[in-house]
Design an enzyme around this catalytic site. Sequence first.
Site, PDB file in Angstrom:
ATOM      1  N   LYS A   1      -4.526  -6.165 -12.027  1.00  0.00           N
ATOM      2  CA  LYS A   1      -4.844  -5.037 -12.899  1.00  0.00           C
ATOM      3  C   LYS A   1      -6.050  -5.347 -13.786  1.00  0.00           C
ATOM      4  O   LYS A   1      -6.925  -4.492 -13.999  1.00  0.00           O
ATOM      5  CB  LYS A   1      -3.628  -4.690 -13.746  1.00  0.00           C
ATOM      6  CG  LYS A   1      -2.469  -4.093 -12.937  1.00  0.00           C
ATOM      7  CD  LYS A   1      -1.246  -3.878 -13.801  1.00  0.00           C
ATOM      8  CE  LYS A   1      -0.093  -3.285 -12.976  1.00  0.00           C
ATOM      9  NZ  LYS A   1       1.132  -3.108 -13.778  1.00  0.00           N
TER      10      LYS A   1
ATOM     11  N   SER B   1       5.108   0.727 -14.897  1.00  0.00           N
ATOM     12  CA  SER B   1       4.003   0.179 -15.680  1.00  0.00           C
ATOM     13  C   SER B   1       3.088   1.245 -16.273  1.00  0.00           C
ATOM     14  O   SER B   1       2.214   0.923 -17.070  1.00  0.00           O
ATOM     15  CB  SER B   1       3.177  -0.781 -14.822  1.00  0.00           C
ATOM     16  OG  SER B   1       2.630  -0.113 -13.713  1.00  0.00           O
TER      17      SER B   1
END
EC number: 3.4.21.53
Length: 790
Positions: free
Chosen positions: A719, A676
């Site tokens: 996140k 990511s």
Amino acid sequence: MEAKTRVLPLLPLRGVLVFPYMVIHLDVGREKSVRAIDETMLRDRFIFLAAQRDAQIDDPQPGDIYEVGTVAEVKQLLKLPGGTIRVLVEGVARAKVLRYVAEEPFFRVEVEEFAETQTGNSHVEALKRSLISQFEQYVKLSKRIPPETVVSIVSIEEPGRLADIIASHLTLKVEDKQELLEAVDVAARLEKLCAIISRELEIVELERRINIRVRKQMEKTQKEYYLREQIKAIQKELGEKDERQAEGEEYRAKIAQAKLPKEVEEKALKEVERLEKMPPMAAEATVVRNYLDWLLALPWTKTTRDRLDIAVAEQILEEDHYALKEPKERILEYLAIRKLAKSMKGPILCFVGPPGVGKTSLGRSIARALERKFVRISLGGVRDEAEIRGHRRTYVGALPGRIIQGMRQAGSKNPVFLLDEVDKMSTDFRGDPSAALLEVLDPEQNSAFSDHYIEIPFDLSQVLFITTANYPYNIPRPLWDRMEIIQISGYTEEEKVQIAVRHLIPKQLKEHGMTKEHLTLSENALRKIIREYTRESGVRNLERQIAAVCRKTAKQIVSGKVKRARVTAQNIEKFLGIPKYRYGLAENADEVGVATGLAWTETGGDTLSIEVTLCKGKGNLILTGKLGDVMKESAQAGYSFIRSRARQLGIDEDFYEKFDVHIHVPEGATPKDGPSAGITMATALASALTGRKVRHDVAMTGEITLRGRVLPVGGIKEKVLAAHRAGIKTVILPADNKKELEEVPPHVRNKLKVIFVSHMDEVLAAALVDEHPPAFAQTENIPVVAWSQA
């Protein structure tokens, strides 16, 4: 039928009735009754006996006494200590009260006496013979009347007298005897008595059958009992004492009281027989005793009743936990289905989330809402299959597995069973505990769970299993398939403040012996603790910091320095010291070669700064920061993409021959891995090579391909929450992750500008400060898909 009237004293009888020709002793103690007896003895010794309608009344009135009674003659009188008189009376004739002549000092009544008529027709004779036959049968079955008495009774010729004598020998209610006494007609009296004896015969016959059935059932037990008693008597006579026999008897008594299932009871009794044949000090005897104790302690049949009130359950869940909407809804759905389908098998819920978000306490709240027992076991570090299934009894120190131990602790078949840290199990040469858990958690198998120690199948189908995990990818795949995963993400700042106000502060004040009068924490102080003294998804460290404030305050109060403390954002450092973390923007200013990424960790989401620097060299790519293989490959892919786009970015195409590129991820001691950070590293590379600064208020996440495509990643909610905590204003996410953004609380989404991208060009256009727009940004139309509710 001749009748005559006379005036006689009345003696009310309680619980007894006198027939004509009947001789009986009566104890007289009431003052009125004693006076009536005295009057009778002064006159002709005749008295009228009538039964009370209710034997409990001490001072009866005329309405409480039956009108039909018996004229009797007092034969003997004996005065007893205490003022009581015992009289012997003999019934003479039936009589009926015409009127009460006097009520004081005793009852005096005018009665009409009925003379007995001699009736000799065939109907009466038939009734007489039937009565004698039934009476003899009754005496034979009941065995309550001596045979010689029966002979003297059945020899009576007069039908009326026969009926009265038989009625006096039967154990009947006063009401039944009164009916017979009021039956002046002999035929009617005989018919009533025959009906009563017929009824008594049925009762006696039923008693006899019940006794026979019970006797048959008790024969074996009685035989064993007598034999054991004989053995005991012999041993006592010889001066011996069999400890094994006594212990066996004790276990048999416990087994009988436990009401075990048939299979379990048979197994237990066999073990008792084995125990009785062993020497008391044998090692095997201890093993058998422990095994019997476990069998008797397990809840084979005990269950608790579920409270299926959804309103109460919802209230309890709201009291115990703030937020956590999805888990609460799932629990209420379970209760609703349980109310409709009584035989529903227990589901297996798996709460997945970082530490401190309330997974374990949520399981405890479910148990409280259902009014079930609660059991918790931790599977962290378990690597032996025997921890789940138990050890076989052939091993020294063998014990059942943790599942059976938990069921014994619960004391019921249907507890809420929490399996904590299911993702932290491991495997070695001693077996795979996760494979053993399949039998526990699979609804098709756990109705007959087999523990190696117990050896008898135990029903776990009514247990509500709840598992918890921090990292979903560490959950064994076979277990994942059998569980319903419920994600519990980190709390927002506002949620943490509410949790602290509603739960943490009252709890810590109580534990430290204080009240709100001693200590108050303002919301601004709480926000500063959350921002600058903790960095977590849950509230565990927040609770520790609140406890630290309570300790400092308690010391000041005890020492007499203050009587009340008020903690604000301005004086919080006096209690907790210098802030441990920097809150606010990930970076203070736009910089070249520095990009902010978003990462998922076991403690929730976090921001990640990625630095890129260039130095003269031969084109080496250096990666530092304890990166995993996947993250290194993402850096290589980003580097190759930037090389392929060098001309459009305005970079010297042979830069890789002149410069070494160094990519570093700070906090080098912390292992990092995953794809990511791909677009973040590519953005930092582009910034370092073009000299354009990266916006300091932008954070991003996404996987990059060699063609520059941005692929979706996981942990979007965590996140985004991390970006919000860090003060980020703009978040760049892969376009394919747009649906996951709906899981983020609305008040967080409203404060962020979220840009969804599908290509790296869109990322660079949004993240790089456009001080000197390169050629590619002027000539190519780069679409930016913006999603914002700000």
